[in-house]
Motif scaffolding. Sequence first.
Motif, mmCIF file in Angstrom:
data_model
loop_
_atom_site.group_PDB
_atom_site.id
_atom_site.type_symbol
_atom_site.label_atom_id
_atom_site.label_comp_id
_atom_site.label_asym_id
_atom_site.label_seq_id
_atom_site.Cartn_x
_atom_site.Cartn_y
_atom_site.Cartn_z
ATOM 1 N N GLY A 33 -0.291 -5.331 29.985
ATOM 2 C CA GLY A 33 -0.872 -4.313 29.130
ATOM 3 C C GLY A 33 -2.150 -4.800 28.462
ATOM 4 N N ILE A 34 -3.036 -3.846 28.151
ATOM 5 C CA ILE A 34 -4.252 -4.165 27.412
ATOM 6 C C ILE A 34 -4.694 -2.932 26.651
ATOM 7 C CG2 ILE A 34 -5.774 -3.616 29.357
ATOM 8 C CD1 ILE A 34 -7.544 -5.994 28.339
ATOM 9 N N GLY A 35 -5.221 -3.127 25.456
ATOM 10 C CA GLY A 35 -5.653 -1.967 24.697
ATOM 11 C C GLY A 35 -6.202 -2.332 23.339
ATOM 12 N N TRP A 36 -6.192 -1.356 22.454
ATOM 13 C CA TRP A 36 -6.856 -1.451 21.161
ATOM 14 C C TRP A 36 -5.893 -1.186 20.007
ATOM 15 C CZ3 TRP A 36 -11.864 -2.944 20.405
ATOM 16 C CH2 TRP A 36 -12.665 -3.033 21.531
ATOM 17 N N TYR A 37 -6.064 -1.979 18.941
ATOM 18 C CA TYR A 37 -5.335 -1.822 17.690
ATOM 19 C C TYR A 37 -6.361 -1.780 16.564
ATOM 20 C CZ TYR A 37 -0.999 -3.052 20.115
ATOM 21 O OH TYR A 37 0.086 -3.067 20.953
ATOM 22 N N ARG A 38 -5.930 -1.370 15.381
ATOM 23 C CA ARG A 38 -6.814 -1.396 14.220
ATOM 24 C C ARG A 38 -6.035 -1.803 12.982
ATOM 25 N NH1 ARG A 38 -8.042 5.124 14.153
ATOM 26 N NH2 ARG A 38 -5.959 5.815 13.511
ATOM 27 N N GLN A 39 -6.786 -2.321 12.003
ATOM 28 C CA GLN A 39 -6.158 -2.829 10.789
ATOM 29 C C GLN A 39 -7.092 -2.639 9.602
ATOM 30 O OE1 GLN A 39 -5.075 -6.977 11.040
ATOM 31 N NE2 GLN A 39 -3.730 -6.857 9.277
ATOM 32 N N THR A 40 -6.512 -2.265 8.460
ATOM 33 C CA THR A 40 -7.235 -2.187 7.197
ATOM 34 C C THR A 40 -6.523 -3.082 6.191
ATOM 35 O OG1 THR A 40 -5.960 -0.381 6.223
ATOM 36 C CG2 THR A 40 -7.749 0.226 7.719
ATOM 37 N N PRO A 41 -7.169 -3.392 5.067
ATOM 38 C CA PRO A 41 -6.471 -4.208 4.043
ATOM 39 C C PRO A 41 -5.215 -3.539 3.512
ATOM 40 C CG PRO A 41 -8.828 -4.222 3.653
ATOM 41 C CD PRO A 41 -8.582 -3.205 4.741
ATOM 42 N N GLN A 42 -5.168 -2.206 3.596
ATOM 43 C CA GLN A 42 -4.020 -1.483 3.040
ATOM 44 C C GLN A 42 -2.919 -1.242 4.062
ATOM 45 O OE1 GLN A 42 -7.261 -0.152 2.865
ATOM 46 N NE2 GLN A 42 -7.625 -1.136 0.887
ATOM 47 N N ARG A 43 -3.259 -1.377 5.339
ATOM 48 C CA ARG A 43 -2.286 -1.035 6.381
ATOM 49 C C ARG A 43 -2.175 -2.148 7.386
ATOM 50 N NH1 ARG A 43 -4.345 4.852 8.126
ATOM 51 N NH2 ARG A 43 -2.744 4.594 9.717
ATOM 52 N N SER A 44 -0.990 -2.340 7.910
ATOM 53 C CA SER A 44 -0.789 -3.368 8.927
ATOM 54 C C SER A 44 -1.431 -2.943 10.234
ATOM 55 C CB SER A 44 0.706 -3.627 9.123
ATOM 56 O OG SER A 44 1.362 -2.436 9.514
ATOM 57 N N ARG A 45 -1.577 -3.900 11.127
ATOM 58 C CA ARG A 45 -2.215 -3.605 12.400
ATOM 59 C C ARG A 45 -1.394 -2.564 13.170
ATOM 60 N NH1 ARG A 45 -4.666 -8.798 15.372
ATOM 61 N NH2 ARG A 45 -5.322 -9.047 13.204
ATOM 62 N N GLU A 46 -2.108 -1.571 13.699
ATOM 63 C CA GLU A 46 -1.408 -0.481 14.377
ATOM 64 C C GLU A 46 -2.055 -0.190 15.719
ATOM 65 O OE1 GLU A 46 -1.747 2.939 11.856
ATOM 66 O OE2 GLU A 46 -3.885 3.175 12.210
ATOM 67 N N LEU A 47 -1.258 0.297 16.628
ATOM 68 C CA LEU A 47 -1.727 0.669 17.952
ATOM 69 C C LEU A 47 -2.655 1.883 17.849
ATOM 70 C CD1 LEU A 47 -1.564 0.546 21.107
ATOM 71 C CD2 LEU A 47 0.369 2.136 20.879
#
Length: 115
Positions: A33-47
């Motif tokens: 698998g390969i793809g993208w996640y995102r993260q903010t200081p307020q939220r954990s890393r998410e798909l």
Amino acid sequence: QVQLVESGGGLVQAGGSLRLSCEVSGDMTNLEGIGWYRQTPQRSRELVARFSILGDPIFVDVVRGRFDIFKDNHKNSVDLQMDNLEPEETAVYFCNSNSGVLYAWGRGTQVTVSS
């Protein structure tokens, strides 16, 4: 071992578009698998979006219809096209891959969506 390098982040107004690119190098023999996640200081890393081991694209519900994910086998890259961006999507976007139980992450690229 797989190495991932993200690019394409930046500042965009709400409703605008950005295209992120993840350059893939190293041993891709067992890449699944390969793809993208995102993260903010307020939220954990998410798909955000990902290609599964079967090659099917998977999207988190909040981006479906606005984001798309592409493989470029010639460039060995995985791109994330993001349209109609919202301020809440300001985050660091990370590329991720797995080869069996071995996971690789890039360093991330900042996306800032202004209101």
